[in-house]
Design an enzyme around this catalytic site. Structure first.
Site, short mmCIF file in Angstrom:
data_model
loop_
_atom_site.label_atom_id
_atom_site.label_comp_id
_atom_site.label_asym_id
_atom_site.label_seq_id
_atom_site.Cartn_x
_atom_site.Cartn_y
_atom_site.Cartn_z
N ASP A 197 0.85 -1.18 0.00
CA ASP A 197 0.00 0.00 0.00
C ASP A 197 0.89 1.23 0.00
O ASP A 197 1.59 1.51 0.99
CB ASP A 197 -0.95 0.03 1.20
CG ASP A 197 -2.02 1.11 1.00
OD1 ASP A 197 -1.94 1.82 -0.03
OD2 ASP A 197 -2.93 1.24 1.84
C1 BGC Z 1 -4.68 3.75 0.24
C2 BGC Z 1 -5.05 2.60 -0.68
C3 BGC Z 1 -5.03 3.05 -2.11
C4 BGC Z 1 -3.67 3.64 -2.43
C5 BGC Z 1 -3.53 4.11 -3.87
C6 BGC Z 1 -3.39 4.42 -0.21
O1 BGC Z 1 -3.14 5.57 0.53
O2 BGC Z 1 -4.54 3.25 1.55
O3 BGC Z 1 -6.32 2.12 -0.32
O4 BGC Z 1 -5.33 1.97 -2.95
O5 BGC Z 1 -3.46 4.75 -1.57
O6 BGC Z 1 -4.31 5.20 -4.14
#
Ligand code: BGC
Length: 676
Positions: A197
């Site tokens: 993530d």
């Molecule tokens: C979030 C994810 C998301 C990713 C890409 C992160 O900050 O926790 O859920 O998929 O960003 O946008």
């Protein structure tokens, strides 16, 4: 996006993967996931994900970071809006539906997206509801509550998975070999790819489990993270680690292979451009059919929480279409960005039918629809109160639009207070008093827009009708108006418990009984001295414009062996004046087991449509897996003894039956690898 070869392939001819958060729609924005879950309609939720994939793939996207399948039992956590709520069974059904919708039946088809259940795991158990915080959950709670939706998503064929930002009892998910390899690949047989993530790999440094960038990269790779999404430790630090023998190239090869396999599965080696098709994109974007699907799901997501009979004898809702005037009061009534919700993809404000527009379109030609903002959403400002009171006095009905803006839930948007923000409660009190002073029979409706359960004791006590509309996407206003004016009878159910006050959280229906279950007249029982222990509105709850009666609960056997299945049948009758949908829910309780079991656990649900007077028999089959628990050694077993079955329209009340499991304990699955 230009069709340049260099842009789509690297020098070796390896196609690029384009990823994006396609969460609840792309250009046709559907209800936020929590609202979709409130529909209790997995087929429609699958359909919404399918439409999102059709639209986003035309735009050139291959891979979505969805569905979020984190169970959330603390609504202070803002990301509760992105999931299916508090229940592992509902969460599992919705997780699988979304995976099927995004991926379709053939990933290599140009209108499918690789799905990414996230955030593995227990991200929703953030301590204090504060985003990114530690999850200190027991191994049992992991297996019983937080892991099942992931397992269901993997079983549905999800091609990738995203690690969570959180640590579980000191081990960050991005550094957990137990989670990303032993459980995911070993126990569940997952063959897809694992993505970090965002900067989750680099964050191992700040978690304090790696001293250098190289250590963090090696730890994540060894745990099982194949792709680093946003930080660049793999690129900058793994080459030296391989050269120095601190990590094997075989490990890198297997991560790379998984990425190549995903590209192959998507058909990108045959044609790296296959997803980028502007003609198809135009043809499939925001079509009338997609809008109709969004409106249908939005209507099913709306939950009627209260509908009091007025002094004149009529129910407050639905509103008649021949009113002389309606006052729509609230800033959110015209907030198209909020209607789009937390992850609006390619959604545009101009595509949104706001609440006010929806009411204007649906109200009779001679009804004057008046609007004033009353108060801002989250700042204390009473300058608009007088205007709101004036409208409340003069109009024939009042629709008070209250809640949160969309940016007040979702990522990094935890709230310590679940009460209505800003001056909205004071506004509601003034408006209700003003309307009542002129005409005690005047219909007053609180229409909520919010991404989490709120603590609404005053509204529940003092406003005659309360309607939960969440954030419903491009068709928000039309769907809400369909329900307000009775063109559609509300049928959504709460996927998450609503507390009376913030201090009750975490509060959820599937708690354990304790040795001292709360009892009104017994002091030394599990409750509060300043507020009831009961929720304001429980999981599974929601009213309708018609009514349903349950009779003839029948079990196929009073006693069965653990390996047998039991069929639970019930007859449901629409006893009210009009057609409506009912969500029939089946819960069980294992009466005495080797470990304490939840007072109720949802095991099945079915949305049915009944005409006035119509009766339907609904059957559920309980199998060993439904009756199983993790015993003290963490084996998944069905133990002999009695089980209570509850069937009804909510997690409270309903018809009750009982059956006995006889014979020996049945081992459904061996103990999983122990938490490390
Ligand atoms: C979030 C994810 C998301 C990713 C890409 C992160 O900050 O926790 O859920 O998929 O960003 O946008």
């Amino acid at each position: 996006v230009g069709r340049s070869v260099a842009f789509y392939q690297d020098a070796l001819g390896i196609p690029l993967l384009f990823a994006q958060d396609v969460i609840h729609g792309w250009r046709t924005v559907f209800p936020v996931p929590l609202a979709e879950a409130a529909s209790f309609n997995p087929a429609a939720v699958e359909g919404a994900a399918r439409i999102a994939a059709v639209e986003a793939s035309g735009y050139g996207i291959h891979w979505t970071f969805a569905p979020m399948v984190d169970v959330a039992r603390d609504p202070r956590w803002g990301r509760v809006v992105e999931g299916a709520g508090e229940d592992p069974h509902l969460g599992s059904v919705m997780a699988a539906a979304r995976v099927r919708g995004f991926q379709g039946t053939d990933l290599s088809a140009a209108n499918t997206l690789l799905a990414t259940p996230k955030h593995f795991a227990a991200y929703g158990a953030a301590e204090g509801g504060r985003d990114y915080n530690t999850a200190d959950v027991s191994e049992r709670t992991l297996w019983e509550v937080y892991l099942p939706p992931f397992e269901a998503a993997v079983a549905a064929g999800a091609g990738s998975i995203m690690a969570g930002f959180n640590d579980i009892g000191g081990t960050p998910a991005h550094g957990s070999r137990w989670l990303l390899t032993d459980v995911l690949r070993g126990r569940w047989g997952f063959k897809g790819l694992v993505v970090s993530d965002w900067t989750g790999v680099e964050e191992l440094l700040r978690h304090g489990i790696a001293a250098t960038r190289e250590e963090a990269a090696v730890r994540a790779l060894e745990a099982g993270v194949d792709i680093e999404m946003s930080s660049d430790l793999y690129r900058t630090d793994l080459p030296a680690a391989v050269r120095a023998g601190r990590v094997t190239s075989a490990l890198i090869d297997s991560a790379v292979l998984r990425v190549l396999r995903a590209k192959q599965a998507l058909g990108l080696f045959e044609d790296p451009y296959r997803y980028s098709d502007t003609t198809r994109e135009r043809r499939v974007t925001l079509t009338p059919e997609h809008r109709a699907a969004a409106r249908a799901l939005a209507r099913e997501a709306i939950v009627l929480l209260k509908n009091q009979t007025r002094p004149s004898g009529a129910p407050t809702l639905p509103l008649p279409k021949n009113l002389g005037s309606i006052a729509v009061i609230g800033t959110l009534a015209v907030d198209s960005a909020s209607a789009l919700g937390s992850w609006s993809g390619a959604g545009r404000s101009e595509d949104v039918i706001t609440l006010l527009e929806g009411v204007r379109r649906a109200a009779g030609a001679r009804t004057r629809v008046l609007h004033t903002r009353g108060a801002p959403v989250d700042t204390i400002d009473a300058r608009g109160f007088a205007d709101a009171e004036r409208l409340a006095r003069t109009a024939d009905a009042v629709v008070l639009v209250l809640g949160e803006r969309a940016d007040m839930s979702a990522e990094a948007a935890s709230r310590a207070s679940l009460e209505l923000p800003g001056a909205q409660l004071a506004l509601a009190q003034r408006v209700v008093r003003a309307a009542r002073a002129v005409n005690p029979d005047k219909p007053i409706v609180a229409l909520l827009m919010n991404g989490r359960p709120l603590a609404l004791q005053w509204l529940a006590d003092s406003v005659p009708a309360v309607l939960e509309t969440w954030f419903l996407g491009v068709e928000h206003g039309n769907a809400a108006a369909d329900v307000l004016f009775g063109d559609y009878s509300p049928s959504g159910r709460l996927p998450v418990t609503f507390p009376r006050v913030t201090g009750q959280v975490p509060i959820h229906y599937g708690h354990r009984p304790t040795g001292r279950p709360p009892a009104e007249n017994e002091h030394y029982t599990s409750k509060y001295i300043d507020v009831s222990w009961t929720p304001l509105w429980p999981f599974g709850y929601g009213l309708s414009y018609t009514s349903f009666a349950y009779v003839n609960l029948q079990l196929s056997a009073d006693s069965a062996r653990a390996a047998d299945s039991i069929v639970v049948a019930v007859e449901v009758t629409n006893t009210g004046p009009r057609q409506g949908d009912e969500v029939v829910q089946l819960y069980i309780h294992d009466d005495a087991a080797s470990v304490a079991r939840p007072v109720r656990a949802l095991k099945g649900f079915r949305r049915i449509t009944l005409r006035a007077g119509e009766r339907q028999k609904v059957e559920f089959t309980l199998r060993a897996d439904d009756l199983a628990l993790y015993d003290r050694t963490m084996r998944k077993v069905v133990e002999p003894g009695t089980f209570t079955v509850f069937v009804g329209g909510s997690s409270e009340g309903g018809l009750e039956g009982q059956f006995r499991v006889s014979g020996d304990t049945l081992v459904v699955a061996a103990a999983p690898p122990r938490l490390q």
